[in-house]
Design a protein around this motif. Sequence first.
Motif, PDB file in Angstrom:
ATOM      1  N   GLY A  52       3.146  -4.525  -4.331  1.00  0.00           N
ATOM      2  CA  GLY A  52       2.823  -3.259  -3.689  1.00  0.00           C
ATOM      3  C   GLY A  52       3.988  -2.767  -2.863  1.00  0.00           C
ATOM      4  N   LEU A  53       3.833  -1.575  -2.311  1.00  0.00           N
ATOM      5  CA  LEU A  53       4.885  -0.919  -1.549  1.00  0.00           C
ATOM      6  C   LEU A  53       4.500  -0.826  -0.079  1.00  0.00           C
ATOM      7  CD1 LEU A  53       5.443   2.107  -3.961  1.00  0.00           C
ATOM      8  CD2 LEU A  53       6.620  -0.097  -3.987  1.00  0.00           C
ATOM      9  N   TRP A  54       5.447  -1.083   0.793  1.00  0.00           N
ATOM     10  CA  TRP A  54       5.241  -0.846   2.211  1.00  0.00           C
ATOM     11  C   TRP A  54       5.623   0.597   2.532  1.00  0.00           C
ATOM     12  CZ3 TRP A  54       2.530  -3.666   5.445  1.00  0.00           C
ATOM     13  CH2 TRP A  54       2.301  -5.015   5.129  1.00  0.00           C
ATOM     14  N   CYS A  55       4.699   1.316   3.115  1.00  0.00           N
ATOM     15  CA  CYS A  55       4.890   2.722   3.448  1.00  0.00           C
ATOM     16  C   CYS A  55       4.661   2.909   4.937  1.00  0.00           C
ATOM     17  CB  CYS A  55       3.906   3.607   2.669  1.00  0.00           C
ATOM     18  SG  CYS A  55       3.984   3.385   0.880  1.00  0.00           S
ATOM     19  N   GLN A  56       5.331   3.871   5.522  1.00  0.00           N
ATOM     20  CA  GLN A  56       5.175   4.078   6.955  1.00  0.00           C
ATOM     21  C   GLN A  56       4.350   5.327   7.254  1.00  0.00           C
ATOM     22  OE1 GLN A  56       8.330   6.353   9.328  1.00  0.00           O
ATOM     23  NE2 GLN A  56       9.613   4.969   8.095  1.00  0.00           N
ATOM     24  N   VAL A 152       0.569  -0.586   0.065  1.00  0.00           N
ATOM     25  CA  VAL A 152      -0.158   0.132  -0.978  1.00  0.00           C
ATOM     26  C   VAL A 152       0.018  -0.605  -2.296  1.00  0.00           C
ATOM     27  CG1 VAL A 152      -0.473   2.334  -2.159  1.00  0.00           C
ATOM     28  CG2 VAL A 152       0.307   2.310   0.216  1.00  0.00           C
ATOM     29  N   PRO A 153      -1.062  -1.121  -2.906  1.00  0.00           N
ATOM     30  CA  PRO A 153      -0.924  -1.769  -4.216  1.00  0.00           C
ATOM     31  C   PRO A 153      -0.258  -0.823  -5.214  1.00  0.00           C
ATOM     32  CG  PRO A 153      -3.120  -2.123  -3.328  1.00  0.00           C
ATOM     33  CD  PRO A 153      -2.455  -1.122  -2.439  1.00  0.00           C
ATOM     34  N   LEU A 154       0.543  -1.384  -6.089  1.00  0.00           N
ATOM     35  CA  LEU A 154       1.273  -0.556  -7.046  1.00  0.00           C
ATOM     36  C   LEU A 154       0.327   0.338  -7.851  1.00  0.00           C
ATOM     37  CD1 LEU A 154       3.860   0.270  -8.466  1.00  0.00           C
ATOM     38  CD2 LEU A 154       3.637  -1.740  -9.934  1.00  0.00           C
ATOM     39  N   GLY A 155      -0.810  -0.208  -8.255  1.00  0.00           N
ATOM     40  CA  GLY A 155      -1.754   0.587  -9.035  1.00  0.00           C
ATOM     41  C   GLY A 155      -2.276   1.797  -8.282  1.00  0.00           C
ATOM     42  N   GLU A 156      -2.449   1.656  -6.967  1.00  0.00           N
ATOM     43  CA  GLU A 156      -2.897   2.785  -6.153  1.00  0.00           C
ATOM     44  C   GLU A 156      -1.813   3.860  -6.059  1.00  0.00           C
ATOM     45  OE1 GLU A 156      -6.141   3.187  -4.352  1.00  0.00           O
ATOM     46  OE2 GLU A 156      -6.386   1.943  -6.141  1.00  0.00           O
ATOM     47  N   CYS A 170      -5.247   1.704   1.036  1.00  0.00           N
ATOM     48  CA  CYS A 170      -4.092   1.067   1.669  1.00  0.00           C
ATOM     49  C   CYS A 170      -4.564  -0.078   2.553  1.00  0.00           C
ATOM     50  CB  CYS A 170      -3.328   2.066   2.546  1.00  0.00           C
ATOM     51  SG  CYS A 170      -2.931   3.616   1.765  1.00  0.00           S
ATOM     52  N   PHE A 171      -3.615  -0.937   2.913  1.00  0.00           N
ATOM     53  CA  PHE A 171      -3.914  -2.081   3.773  1.00  0.00           C
ATOM     54  C   PHE A 171      -2.981  -2.037   4.971  1.00  0.00           C
ATOM     55  CE2 PHE A 171      -5.466  -3.016  -0.377  1.00  0.00           C
ATOM     56  CZ  PHE A 171      -6.624  -3.761  -0.178  1.00  0.00           C
ATOM     57  N   PRO A 172      -3.495  -1.663   6.162  1.00  0.00           N
ATOM     58  CA  PRO A 172      -2.638  -1.567   7.346  1.00  0.00           C
ATOM     59  C   PRO A 172      -2.103  -2.930   7.774  1.00  0.00           C
ATOM     60  CG  PRO A 172      -4.680  -0.327   7.664  1.00  0.00           C
ATOM     61  CD  PRO A 172      -4.855  -1.165   6.433  1.00  0.00           C
ATOM     62  N   LEU A 173      -0.863  -2.934   8.231  1.00  0.00           N
ATOM     63  CA  LEU A 173      -0.246  -4.131   8.761  1.00  0.00           C
ATOM     64  C   LEU A 173      -1.093  -4.709   9.885  1.00  0.00           C
ATOM     65  CD1 LEU A 173       2.315  -5.972   8.888  1.00  0.00           C
ATOM     66  CD2 LEU A 173       3.202  -4.380  10.604  1.00  0.00           C
ATOM     67  N   GLY A 174      -1.397  -6.012   9.799  1.00  0.00           N
ATOM     68  CA  GLY A 174      -2.133  -6.693  10.846  1.00  0.00           C
ATOM     69  C   GLY A 174      -3.635  -6.558  10.779  1.00  0.00           C
ATOM     70  N   SER A 175      -4.155  -5.840   9.777  1.00  0.00           N
ATOM     71  CA  SER A 175      -5.599  -5.632   9.665  1.00  0.00           C
ATOM     72  C   SER A 175      -6.160  -6.386   8.467  1.00  0.00           C
ATOM     73  CB  SER A 175      -5.898  -4.135   9.515  1.00  0.00           C
ATOM     74  OG  SER A 175      -7.280  -3.924   9.254  1.00  0.00           O
ATOM     75  N   ASP A 176      -7.415  -6.812   8.593  1.00  0.00           N
ATOM     76  CA  ASP A 176      -8.103  -7.447   7.468  1.00  0.00           C
ATOM     77  C   ASP A 176      -8.797  -6.426   6.583  1.00  0.00           C
ATOM     78  OD1 ASP A 176      -7.372  -9.932   8.430  1.00  0.00           O
ATOM     79  OD2 ASP A 176      -9.233 -10.210   9.566  1.00  0.00           O
ATOM     80  N   GLN A 177      -8.891  -5.185   7.035  1.00  0.00           N
ATOM     81  CA  GLN A 177      -9.689  -4.179   6.363  1.00  0.00           C
ATOM     82  C   GLN A 177      -8.817  -3.127   5.672  1.00  0.00           C
ATOM     83  OE1 GLN A 177     -13.057  -4.491   6.233  1.00  0.00           O
ATOM     84  NE2 GLN A 177     -12.753  -6.395   7.380  1.00  0.00           N
ATOM     85  N   ALA A 178      -9.214  -2.758   4.468  1.00  0.00           N
ATOM     86  CA  ALA A 178      -8.550  -1.664   3.766  1.00  0.00           C
ATOM     87  C   ALA A 178      -8.976  -0.328   4.359  1.00  0.00           C
ATOM     88  CB  ALA A 178      -8.908  -1.710   2.282  1.00  0.00           C
TER      89      ALA A 178
END
Length: 210
Positions: A52-56, A152-156, A170-178
Amino acid sequence: MEQELLDYYDNEGNHLGAAPRDEVHKKGLLHHVVHFWMITPGDPKWNLTELGLWCQRRSPNKADFPNLYDILAMGGHIDAGESPDEAVLREIWEELGIRFEPSQVKRLDARHPKDWIFPGFIDREIAWVYAAILPEPPAFACGEEVAQMVWVPLGEMVKKELHQAREITCFPLGSDQAVVTAAGEWLPSDGEFQEILLPLLNNIKGNDSP
């Protein structure tokens, strides 16, 4: 506060001089920037194995496009007299708090993105595009220009950029929840993912195939 100076160029790439950043954007002078993509697997707690990609998410204090998500991990100006290779390492440190060795960051291409024209603000850039492919998420220590990092997973991202999906997960840094983000929460993009990054990722996946 003294403004940074940016080199500016004619349409053939000839260097014409240097000017303060505000003047460059007010006059629409062609200048150079760096774009940085960061590719990793997801955090193990998300139970995802794909890349996946890290996005800001941009700071609410940014003068342009505040609070919007950017498909890049980092984008920044190249200072006057600075090389693209120097600029990308400096900007990664300033925005993301990560010190990379030059060998960890791969230069992919240079391109002229779409010009952005607003009242009193014209953005004409040559973007030097870089990527880092890492075996695990890095330790971020983001600067004041970055409100949040999301993975962000590549497929998303493919759904968003190739199929104009109205929402992506998306999956925020430091969070368990999408979290689910709407297309309108993202900075407009102009095909860099399709033209440059996706072929690189497809080549990686192809080399990994048995």
